[in-house]
Design an enzyme around this catalytic site. Structure first.
Site, PDB file in Angstrom:
ATOM      1  CE  LYS A  53      -3.656  -2.656   2.053  1.00 32.63           C
ATOM      2  NZ  LYS A  53      -4.324  -3.190   3.232  1.00 32.63           N
ATOM      3  CD  GLN A  97      -3.286  -4.858   6.288  1.00 32.89           C
ATOM      4  OE1 GLN A  97      -3.220  -3.865   5.570  1.00 32.89           O
ATOM      5  NE2 GLN A  97      -3.819  -5.993   5.874  1.00 32.89           N
ATOM      6  CG  ASP A 120      -9.923  -1.078   4.176  1.00 31.48           C
ATOM      7  OD1 ASP A 120      -9.545  -1.304   3.008  1.00 31.48           O
ATOM      8  OD2 ASP A 120      -9.305  -1.457   5.186  1.00 31.48           O
TER       9      ASP A 120
END
Ligand code: NDP
Length: 291
Positions: A53, A97, A120
């Site tokens: 990322k 995460q 997300d």
């Protein structure tokens, strides 16, 4: 021979377009989008995802801050960290995460992220908006899958789609996006009886199970479009492999995604897209307030 949709190539193209877009932001908005990624612990898979990322952020010109915290962080400390990022006007996107250590309530942590910074698309309000067909940040993997299908010119309307797997992050939302695209969607899972009979109905088969080479040739209809979301280690070779047994399914499919180089790069690409979207939405909201 199936047409192979390379997520690696498609994402490289889309990232180049985004980089050109972001390059104009400092002049237009005074800065570039800023993505904050929280990594708890040092699980090798999570470290590698977070590194991917950060690398993509550099390619697109997005500012990336990776915040590492030890496995022993308390839930309260993590929630405080998120509250700080929520309040920081220079942060546009927040990503935690997953998975988190067992002593932390993942749902509570996700719900603590400011919805407008939820890159997300996992926040309960974003999930609700998706199911109510309202504007929202789409979860990255399902969005990437739809992007791949569109890029390959796959017709969805009126076609039979089967999604194997019903997780909150892949199976459920991709089913909804396929439904919104007017496919007729069947969702299969671990309790589905005679799975092969179900998957053989699929014009479009999306597999998100997490089992190496789980889908065999006899489970796929001739000419099907096959999207393999799985990321597994092949127990024999130790190499990355998908949920689909590529060697035996590819000759039957009309279109197929590889692992690696398929859905994975598109997930990261859509994260970049979502970060830019959050940045632009926040700027629009600020501009509206100042009017
Ligand atoms: P989950 O473990 O959350 O869900 C797996 C799903 O598969 C469940 O719905 C489960 O059914 C179903 N399942 C398990 N065994 C069977 C079976 N024998 N037959 C039919 N269905 C079964 O996984 P995720 O959705 O998070 O991830 C799936 C895979 O995709 C993993 O390999 C993961 O690493 C990968 N992934 C890849 C991403 C990418 O960017 N490429 C992003 C996210 C995930 P039930 O609900 O009944 O338990």
């Amino acid at each position: 021979m199936a047409k192979i949709i390379s997520g690696k190539e498609l994402s490289a193209r889309l990232k180049a377009e985004m980089a050109a877009q972001v390059a104009a932001f400092p002049e237009k908005y005074g800065r570039v989008p800023h993505l904050a990624v929280i990594l708890v612990g040092d699980d090798p898979a999570s470290v590698s995802y977070v590194t991917g990322k950060a690398k993509a952020s550099v390619e697109v010109g997005i500012r990336n801050t990776t915040i590492r915290r030890p496995e022993t962080i308390t839930e309260t400390e993590l929630l405080e960290l998120i509250a700080g990022l929520n309040a920081d006007p220079e942060v546009d996107g927040i990503l935690v995460q997953l998975p988190l250590p067992k002593h932390i309530d993942t749902d509570r942590v996700i719900a603590a992220i400011d919805r407008s910074k939820d890159v997300d698309g996992f926040h309960p309000l974003n999930v609700a908006a998706l199911w109510q067909k309202q504007p929202c940040t789409l979860p990255c993997t399902p969005k990437g899958i739809l992007r791949m299908l569109w890029a390959a010119g796959v017709e969805l309307e009126g076609r039979q789609a089967v999604v194997v797997g019903r997780s909150n992050i892949v199976g459920l939302p991709v089913s909804k996006l396929l439904l919104d695209a007017n496919a007729t969607v069947t969702m299969a899972h671990s309790r589905t009886s005679d799975l092969g009979a179900v998957t053989r109905q699929a014009d479009i088969l999306v597999v998100a199970v997490g089992r190496s080479k789980f889908i065999k040739g006899d489970m796929v209809r001739e000419g099907a479009v096959v999207i393999d979301v799985g990321v597994n280690r092949d127990p024999e070779t130790g190499r990355l492999c998908g949920d689909v047994d590529f060697a035996v399914v590819e000759p039957k499919a009309s279109v197929i995604t590889p692992v690696p180089g398929g859905v994975g790069p598109m997930t990261i690409c859509c994260l970049m897209e979502n970060t830019i979207e959050c940045f632009l939405n926040r700027h629009e909201a600020d501009a509206a307030l100042k009017k």
